[in-house]
Design an enzyme around this catalytic site. Sequence first.
Site, PDB file in Angstrom:
ATOM      1  CD  GLU A  91      -2.843  -1.261   0.086  1.00 30.88           C
ATOM      2  OE1 GLU A  91      -3.006  -0.253  -0.624  1.00 30.88           O
ATOM      3  OE2 GLU A  91      -3.406  -2.344  -0.141  1.00 30.88           O
ATOM      4  CG  ASP A 100       2.521  -7.349  -5.954  1.00 31.65           C
ATOM      5  OD1 ASP A 100       1.890  -6.783  -5.043  1.00 31.65           O
ATOM      6  OD2 ASP A 100       2.018  -8.190  -6.720  1.00 31.65           O
TER       7      ASP A 100
END
Length: 492
Positions: free
Chosen positions: A135, A203
């Site tokens: 995030e 990611d």
Amino acid sequence: MESSTRVKVLTALMVFLASFPAVAQNEQLDLPDMGASSDVILSRAQEEEYAKMLVRQMRAYEVLIEDPLISAYFEDMGFRLASHSDRPDKSFTFVVLDPDIVNAFAAPGGVIALFTGLILAADDQNEVAGVLAHEIAHVTQQHLYRALEKQKAMTIPIALAMLAIAVAGGGDGEAIQGAIAAGQAASAQTAINYTRQNEYEADRIGISTLSRAGYDPVGMAEFFEKMGRINRSMGEGPPEFLRTHPVSVSRIAEAENRAAKMPEPETDDGRDFYLIQARLRVITNKSMDDVLDWFEHRKGRADITDAEADAIDYGRAIALQKKAENDEARRLLMNLAERQPHIAYDLQLAELDLDAGDDAGAIDRLTGLYDTFPGNNTISLHYAEALLKNQDPEQAQAAAVILRQQLLTHPDDPRLYELYGRSSNISGDRIRAKEAIAESYYLRGGVHEAAMQLQELTREDDLDYYQRSRITARINELRLELAEMGLEETEE
């Protein structure tokens, strides 16, 4: 609005924010020029103000976990990761939300939220850190900003103001759902085109951040795999995390491969995480018998570590105290403290002392903790509460000194203001007490209530020049904020 409706509204809002699409980035990890998208849509000052506004709305709808131990732990985890990200200078706010949903989201202004269900579903600290790192990467890569800049039809201020005003104004469910649906419709096509690439990018950057911060980078892939297993076992549909963060087999494989190439960090046994997870499990569970059964079943597993076993006993002690079985709770905590001392055990023992009427014992215990860790906000809160229990003016003055020091570093904590208001009132400073209570209203989303509290205070005859000037200036700030929200502050 009823509590259950509030939770649904805020949950819908968070899912909406979490599902904002983003435009594709190229394969390199160089960050874009910060003078571009984000500054066009929101200035740094606007970002910070939006973050504060969103947190106030969470408080107003009672979905924010405000337990100081839990909040501090995930703030520390978040800032540790952020300091090792590609934008360590970026402003972040880390919060935990009460709804039992397996999800997380990033919002404009650097707000990163973890839902309770996600934390309780994790096997260790590395999995939660992996989600936070992911995030954080969405924020540092400006995914939300770039998506909305591309759309042109809806800017972040418009979209968020629309939703915030609907929620703050107590609009009915259909109106709020309509606002959310409109926002989703405006971004649907971009979501189809760009979400996958942004998820991959978050990611890649997140795994690198995990490794640099000293967490095991395999934690991200392990959590993705867990979500996949949960998805396959749920006939009614996937968990929210998979709806807002689609996870494919190739994405899991890439995360695993990238993590395998990272240096293997020296990680601890995760004791702090397990303690906080156990505490969260208790305070969010309505049935102490159910949670005690869960701990008993968990402790019977063959693969449990010493750190997990201690956390289970800590959780059991809290649950037993809630059932007024204080002797057994104390026995568990004393055994834990003798084996391996920890602030969490001492704070819980102090609460047991207060429950037993041993106020002096609690204050002595907390005085020792405060002297050892003088800047610790959690200890300061517990210490101040203990000092205020008997409403003694001298102890209230001591509490006020402690609380003023904490307010310098935690100016957005309503609980500090509430306690400072109590300490000021008991020690005889009526003006400061009312000002503090007004600030606590404000930080819980009650801008109008705060203004009215201060307006009433201006009618006092014994205000000196400096007090009246200070209070009037704050009223004017609140009136301006109400005007910007499209509301009007009225006098009663």
